[in-house]
Design a protein around this motif. Sequence first.
Motif, PDB file in Angstrom:
ATOM      1  N   VAL A   1       0.842  -1.202   0.000  1.00 29.06           N
ATOM      2  CA  VAL A   1       0.000   0.000   0.000  1.00 29.06           C
ATOM      3  C   VAL A   1       0.877   1.252   0.000  1.00 29.06           C
ATOM      4  CG1 VAL A   1      -1.690   1.326   1.313  1.00 29.06           C
ATOM      5  CG2 VAL A   1      -1.915  -1.156   1.174  1.00 29.06           C
ATOM      6  N   ILE A   2       1.882   1.270   0.890  1.00 27.20           N
ATOM      7  CA  ILE A   2       2.768   2.439   0.983  1.00 27.20           C
ATOM      8  C   ILE A   2       3.525   2.640  -0.332  1.00 27.20           C
ATOM      9  CG2 ILE A   2       4.817   3.334   2.158  1.00 27.20           C
ATOM     10  CD1 ILE A   2       3.782   2.002   4.720  1.00 27.20           C
ATOM     11  N   GLU A   3       3.932   1.542  -0.957  1.00 34.92           N
ATOM     12  CA  GLU A   3       4.642   1.622  -2.236  1.00 34.92           C
ATOM     13  C   GLU A   3       3.774   2.264  -3.311  1.00 34.92           C
ATOM     14  OE1 GLU A   3       6.741  -1.414  -5.470  1.00 34.92           O
ATOM     15  OE2 GLU A   3       6.231  -2.120  -3.464  1.00 34.92           O
ATOM     16  N   HIS A   4       2.471   1.871  -3.369  1.00 37.76           N
ATOM     17  CA  HIS A   4       1.558   2.473  -4.354  1.00 37.76           C
ATOM     18  C   HIS A   4       1.372   3.969  -4.073  1.00 37.76           C
ATOM     19  CE1 HIS A   4       0.461  -1.621  -5.616  1.00 37.76           C
ATOM     20  NE2 HIS A   4      -0.146  -1.068  -6.647  1.00 37.76           N
ATOM     21  N   LEU A   5       1.307   4.346  -2.815  1.00 35.12           N
ATOM     22  CA  LEU A   5       1.137   5.758  -2.473  1.00 35.12           C
ATOM     23  C   LEU A   5       2.374   6.560  -2.842  1.00 35.12           C
ATOM     24  CD1 LEU A   5      -0.560   5.331   1.041  1.00 35.12           C
ATOM     25  CD2 LEU A   5      -1.654   6.237  -1.021  1.00 35.12           C
ATOM     26  N   GLN A   6       3.551   5.998  -2.621  1.00 36.00           N
ATOM     27  CA  GLN A   6       4.789   6.716  -2.914  1.00 36.00           C
ATOM     28  C   GLN A   6       4.984   6.950  -4.408  1.00 36.00           C
ATOM     29  OE1 GLN A   6       7.573   4.105  -0.966  1.00 36.00           O
ATOM     30  NE2 GLN A   6       7.555   5.261   0.967  1.00 36.00           N
ATOM     31  N   ARG A   7       4.354   6.144  -5.235  1.00 38.67           N
ATOM     32  CA  ARG A   7       4.490   6.310  -6.689  1.00 38.67           C
ATOM     33  C   ARG A   7       3.709   7.524  -7.216  1.00 38.67           C
ATOM     34  NH1 ARG A   7       3.206   0.105  -8.484  1.00 38.67           N
ATOM     35  NH2 ARG A   7       5.074  -0.898  -7.589  1.00 38.67           N
ATOM     36  N   LEU A   8       2.778   8.040  -6.427  1.00 42.46           N
ATOM     37  CA  LEU A   8       1.925   9.136  -6.885  1.00 42.46           C
ATOM     38  C   LEU A   8       2.748  10.426  -6.988  1.00 42.46           C
ATOM     39  CD1 LEU A   8      -1.250   8.462  -4.699  1.00 42.46           C
ATOM     40  CD2 LEU A   8      -0.942   7.910  -7.113  1.00 42.46           C
ATOM     41  N   ASP A   9       2.542  11.170  -8.062  1.00 34.71           N
ATOM     42  CA  ASP A   9       3.245  12.448  -8.241  1.00 34.71           C
ATOM     43  C   ASP A   9       2.849  13.454  -7.168  1.00 34.71           C
ATOM     44  OD1 ASP A   9       4.503  11.440 -10.466  1.00 34.71           O
ATOM     45  OD2 ASP A   9       3.002  12.219 -11.878  1.00 34.71           O
ATOM     46  N   SER A  10       1.607  13.344  -6.691  1.00 33.14           N
ATOM     47  CA  SER A  10       1.127  14.321  -5.705  1.00 33.14           C
ATOM     48  C   SER A  10       1.605  14.018  -4.291  1.00 33.14           C
ATOM     49  CB  SER A  10      -0.406  14.358  -5.722  1.00 33.14           C
ATOM     50  OG  SER A  10      -0.926  13.058  -5.478  1.00 33.14           O
ATOM     51  N   VAL A  11       2.216  12.847  -4.071  1.00 33.64           N
ATOM     52  CA  VAL A  11       2.647  12.455  -2.729  1.00 33.64           C
ATOM     53  C   VAL A  11       4.139  12.698  -2.573  1.00 33.64           C
ATOM     54  CG1 VAL A  11       2.956  10.510  -1.144  1.00 33.64           C
ATOM     55  CG2 VAL A  11       0.810  10.782  -2.390  1.00 33.64           C
ATOM     56  N   VAL A  12       4.472  13.484  -1.545  1.00 27.53           N
ATOM     57  CA  VAL A  12       5.869  13.787  -1.242  1.00 27.53           C
ATOM     58  C   VAL A  12       6.458  12.716  -0.341  1.00 27.53           C
ATOM     59  CG1 VAL A  12       7.430  15.462  -0.159  1.00 27.53           C
ATOM     60  CG2 VAL A  12       5.451  16.254  -1.479  1.00 27.53           C
ATOM     61  N   GLU A  13       5.632  12.239   0.607  1.00 28.77           N
ATOM     62  CA  GLU A  13       6.122  11.274   1.596  1.00 28.77           C
ATOM     63  C   GLU A  13       4.970  10.375   2.025  1.00 28.77           C
ATOM     64  OE1 GLU A  13       7.913  11.315   6.176  1.00 28.77           O
ATOM     65  OE2 GLU A  13       7.950  13.150   4.950  1.00 28.77           O
ATOM     66  N   ALA A  14       5.258   9.095   2.185  1.00 33.98           N
ATOM     67  CA  ALA A  14       4.267   8.143   2.702  1.00 33.98           C
ATOM     68  C   ALA A  14       4.998   7.119   3.552  1.00 33.98           C
ATOM     69  CB  ALA A  14       3.516   7.453   1.570  1.00 33.98           C
ATOM     70  N   ALA A  15       4.556   6.955   4.802  1.00 34.66           N
ATOM     71  CA  ALA A  15       5.192   6.006   5.715  1.00 34.66           C
ATOM     72  C   ALA A  15       4.199   5.617   6.800  1.00 34.66           C
ATOM     73  CB  ALA A  15       6.447   6.615   6.335  1.00 34.66           C
ATOM     74  N   ARG A  16       4.456   4.502   7.395  1.00 33.27           N
ATOM     75  CA  ARG A  16       3.576   4.059   8.482  1.00 33.27           C
ATOM     76  C   ARG A  16       3.730   4.995   9.673  1.00 33.27           C
ATOM     77  NH1 ARG A  16       3.395  -1.974  11.314  1.00 33.27           N
ATOM     78  NH2 ARG A  16       1.546  -1.581  12.595  1.00 33.27           N
ATOM     79  N   ALA A  17       2.598   5.386  10.251  1.00 31.42           N
ATOM     80  CA  ALA A  17       2.645   6.222  11.445  1.00 31.42           C
ATOM     81  C   ALA A  17       3.119   5.385  12.620  1.00 31.42           C
ATOM     82  CB  ALA A  17       1.271   6.806  11.736  1.00 31.42           C
ATOM     83  N   SER A  18       3.634   6.042  13.635  1.00 30.04           N
ATOM     84  CA  SER A  18       4.147   5.330  14.808  1.00 30.04           C
ATOM     85  C   SER A  18       3.062   4.444  15.389  1.00 30.04           C
ATOM     86  CB  SER A  18       4.615   6.330  15.860  1.00 30.04           C
ATOM     87  OG  SER A  18       4.967   5.666  17.048  1.00 30.04           O
ATOM     88  N   HIS A  19       3.422   3.190  15.712  1.00 32.65           N
ATOM     89  CA  HIS A  19       2.447   2.272  16.278  1.00 32.65           C
ATOM     90  C   HIS A  19       2.908   1.781  17.644  1.00 32.65           C
ATOM     91  CE1 HIS A  19       5.405  -0.363  14.395  1.00 32.65           C
ATOM     92  NE2 HIS A  19       4.985  -1.342  15.171  1.00 32.65           N
TER      93      HIS A  19
END
Length: 709
Positions: free
Chosen positions: A691-709
């Motif tokens: 999921v994070i990999e698909h989000l990171q591929r978006l031109d509009s996304v600067v950063e995508a990572a799991r929030a602290s758990h």
Amino acid sequence: MMRQYELLERVAAYNPNVDEALLNRAYVYAMTKHGGQKRASGDPYFSHPLEVAAILTQMRLDDATIATALLHDTIEDTDATRAEIDQMFGPKIGKLVEGLTKIGRLAFVSQADKQGENLRKLLLAVAEDVRVLLVKLADRLHNMRTIHWVPVHKRGRIAQETMEVYAPLAGKMGIFWMREELEHLAFHVLHPEEAAFIEGKLADKRAEVGSILTDIETELSERLEASGIKAKVMGREKKPYSIFAKMQRKAINFDHLSDIYGFRILVDTTADCYAALGVVHTKWQSVPGRFKDHISTPKQNGYRSIHTTLVGPRKQRIELQIRSHEMHRLAEYGIAAHAFYKDGKMVRQGELARDSEAYSWLRQTIELLSDVDGGAAEFLEHTKLELFQDRVYCFTPRGKLIALPPGATPIDFAYQVHTDVGNTCTGCRINGHSRPLVTPLQSGDEVEIVCKEGAHPPSAWNALAVTGKARAAIRRANREQDRRKFARLGRQLYEAEVVRRADTDIPSLGVAAERLGHPDTESLAYAIGSSAMSASDALAALGFDAGEAPPSAAPANGVSVKIRGHGEDLPITFSPKHTTIPGDRIVGVLQPGEGVMVYPAGANEALAAVAADPHSWVDVSWDLSESSGTLYKAVVRVVAKNGSGVFADLAGALKASQSDLSELTVVMKTPDYRELNLHIEVRDAAHLSRVIEHLQRLDSVVEAARASH
């Protein structure tokens, strides 16, 4: 106080073969035993059992029941014993008297526990011989007739118990005259101002109505006679409590009631009932939706009658009940009307018509007693639920009639068919259409229950079920399910402890259970899993050293409790403050009676719990050998550029990675960027990475990572 010969005369009036010697012995014995005891009124105590016996003569009951009434308080309130009563009056009467004796020498946690245990004992005795109930109801009736002598602080509790248990119990047994009087007496204690108000209004109404009731009786009688129907017509006035209950139920005031007065038509045969119905419906307009045929479909207590409402001779609503004389006798005296007479002859030894509807209900209620783990207060709750309900009639696909209370759902229906059907129920069809299991049922519905082998009822069903039987079965099934889960956890904890110690002399769990005095392996496993004792304590009791506390990190030998998800096979819960998914490093903390709470490795809460009790640490790991199909919540932090179509891009990425969005939170927004938290559902850590990999591929996304758990 009634004399001895007067009691004999009352019984002889309906039973010429009365056993005078038995009643004389009972009279003298009870009077002697109660001796100088006094009631709160100052009357001799013996006047009470004598009045109870007199009430039962009105119901034309057999000699043994009358003798039991005279003796019913001797074991409880005097030095009389069961053995002594057996010797003087026979074991059958002795058993009846013992069934009426309260449980007074046990320590109860609450009044509800005491009340429930006494009701449980009473109903168990009633299941064997219904005469116990008839004597108990007569006993309560006389106590309510004299309640004004009882100290004020006790009256409310006695009246509340009468209203909640004994009045509806009399109704369930079909003894309507007794139910009405018990309700009337309890109502005046519990709501004296409301009772006085309604009685004042009734007096005004009688003066206003005048001769109208007599005129209507005459017109109905003449109309029926002209049609060749021999009938007796009687006008009647609603009782104050019945009026109060309807005002509360409908949220209306007294002046809006249209059915304070009603009429009863008594005829000779069932055919005459329908003929009379035809006459009144032909002459006067019926009110739509106000017709019930309890002859073709009797109530659960055996009550049979036709109910209809007409716009009568004076253009006002008239409630009519049409029944035969035999139906009327059964309606007034219920189970007592046919329990001891057949073809006009006394049935000896209190034989009960066990095929009666009232007794069928009683047997179903007694089934709740099998749920012994529920406790007396829970049994009392279930019994009250059953007592207060009217009926909705539904059918199985094969045409079997199932009676349920209003508001009942297919869950209740399933348990009414059979407990196993309820426990394995997964869906339903109502009148051929699939419907949710929470759908309220209506009279006439055909209900088909869909079952799945191995299924078990969710605990949430307990709040959805209406009947006491369903609730008891659901709780019992949940307790059994929890016991299996805790036992499975206990086995794993014991095995992990044995492996950790690497001692070949440590016995198996089965041998340990035998040595420690447990009835079976399951019992010891449950004790360890529920934290009644730890695996270390069990080994110490067997003579093995306690050993060091478990390590605070994953063990080198890899021994751990395998978990798949949210307590599917084990009593497992996940910390609500953290998001944890399969693939994360996790630790467990054993919580007494609740199972294992799972935390991410290094969580402060877990470290604090282990510091307080080192033996609460449980090594846990994900069982990834088989997918459970469970979805887990995770939070992804996304920093995206501002602009149109950003949210559409995010939704497309989630769809492409086969993940669902459950919540979106905007954390911060600047002229150029916005920070978002995406609460998504994933299968495991690998799925989250995709999921994070698909989000990171978006031109509009600067950063995508799991929030602290």
